[in-house]
Design an enzyme around this catalytic site. Structure first.
Site, PDB file in Angstrom:
ATOM      1  N   HIS A  55       1.217  -0.704   0.181  1.00  0.00           N
ATOM      2  CA  HIS A  55      -0.071   0.342   0.067  1.00  0.00           C
ATOM      3  C   HIS A  55       0.865   1.119  -0.194  1.00  0.00           C
ATOM      4  O   HIS A  55       2.566   0.890   0.178  1.00  0.00           O
ATOM      5  CB  HIS A  55      -0.812   0.074   1.040  1.00  0.00           C
ATOM      6  CG  HIS A  55      -0.294   0.089   2.639  1.00  0.00           C
ATOM      7  ND1 HIS A  55       0.155  -0.425   3.306  1.00  0.00           N
ATOM      8  CD2 HIS A  55      -0.503   1.587   3.443  1.00  0.00           C
ATOM      9  CE1 HIS A  55       0.217  -0.254   4.019  1.00  0.00           C
ATOM     10  NE2 HIS A  55      -0.260   0.643   4.377  1.00  0.00           N
TER      11      HIS A  55
ATOM     12  N   HIS B  96       1.235   5.641   1.395  1.00  0.00           N
ATOM     13  CA  HIS B  96       0.043   6.886   1.631  1.00  0.00           C
ATOM     14  C   HIS B  96       0.898   7.982   0.876  1.00  0.00           C
ATOM     15  O   HIS B  96       2.160   7.904   0.568  1.00  0.00           O
ATOM     16  CB  HIS B  96       0.643   7.192   3.153  1.00  0.00           C
ATOM     17  CG  HIS B  96       0.187   5.614   3.874  1.00  0.00           C
ATOM     18  ND1 HIS B  96      -1.502   5.366   4.240  1.00  0.00           N
ATOM     19  CD2 HIS B  96       0.318   4.619   4.820  1.00  0.00           C
ATOM     20  CE1 HIS B  96      -1.909   4.379   4.808  1.00  0.00           C
ATOM     21  NE2 HIS B  96      -0.535   3.831   5.200  1.00  0.00           N
TER      22      HIS B  96
ATOM     23  N   TYR C 222      11.648   4.583   0.401  1.00  0.00           N
ATOM     24  CA  TYR C 222      10.804   4.561  -0.826  1.00  0.00           C
ATOM     25  C   TYR C 222       9.930   5.341  -0.096  1.00  0.00           C
ATOM     26  O   TYR C 222       9.052   5.496  -0.033  1.00  0.00           O
ATOM     27  CB  TYR C 222       9.897   3.461  -1.135  1.00  0.00           C
ATOM     28  CG  TYR C 222      10.306   2.509  -2.149  1.00  0.00           C
ATOM     29  CD1 TYR C 222      11.384   2.298  -2.769  1.00  0.00           C
ATOM     30  CD2 TYR C 222      10.316   1.288  -1.154  1.00  0.00           C
ATOM     31  CE1 TYR C 222      12.758   1.616  -3.767  1.00  0.00           C
ATOM     32  CE2 TYR C 222      11.650   0.181  -1.969  1.00  0.00           C
ATOM     33  CZ  TYR C 222      12.514   0.269  -2.868  1.00  0.00           C
ATOM     34  OH  TYR C 222      12.753  -0.724  -3.000  1.00  0.00           O
TER      35      TYR C 222
END
Length: 175
Positions: A59, A61, A147
């Site tokens: 996932h 954000h 990342y």
């Protein structure tokens, strides 16, 4: 079933959580170049500012700010997801419905968004984003996760390299 109405705030700043359908897969980090290219291409066609971002295996954000007269983050997400899906090899499990519609089984159909209300809300969400790899056990220290926009914030002097979120941020859950 009630109809969900997305926030309509031209030029707004928004926090997003976007997840893979199968949360145990590592597609995002294994295909980071493809994901970055999807973002680049969509940003070229539909500009927006990425204020903060973290890409985790399953996932991501981020906080975006849209152009002054634009509130359409849904189109941007639809395109980012589609470009990414076209850029990686097929092979995921597909439900009957996804098979019928020709849909890939990579992304959850929806995403979660939150309109940022003020400077304190922005700071809380940016801190949450940057602490997320530690929260999920992907790194021992925030600086260790590659990342993340955290490194950009360190370069700008916003955070020290050894920054760690306070207990208030550690307890948040925007998943």
């Amino acid at each position: 079933m009630p109809h969900y109405v997305r926030a309509d705030i031209p030029g707004g700043t928004f926090f997003f959580t976007v997840a893979l359908l199968e949360r145990r897969r590592r597609l995002l980090v294994e295909n980071i170049a493809t994901l970055r290219e999807a973002f680049r291409g969509v940003r070229h066609r539909y500009p927006f500012t990425i204020d903060a971002i973290v890409i985790l295996p399953d996932h991501l954000h981020c906080v975006w700010t849209l152009p002054a007269a634009d509130a359409d983050f849904s189109t941007r997400w639809r395109l980012i997801k589609a470009v990414f899906a076209r850029g990686i090899a097929a092979g995921e499990r597909l439900s009957e419905r996804r098979q019928r519609t020709g849909e890939r089984g990579i992304w959850q159909r929806r995403f979660w968004e939150h309109a940022i209300r003020d400077a304190a809300d922005l700071t809380r969400h940016v801190d949450y984003i940057h602490y997320n790899p530690v929260k999920h056990g992907h790194a021992d220290h925030v600086v260790d996760w590659p990342y993340s926009s955290f490194h950009r914030y360190v370069e700008r002097g916003v955070y020290p390299p050894d920054w760690a979120a306070g207990s208030a941020v550690r307890g948040l859950s925007f998943e």
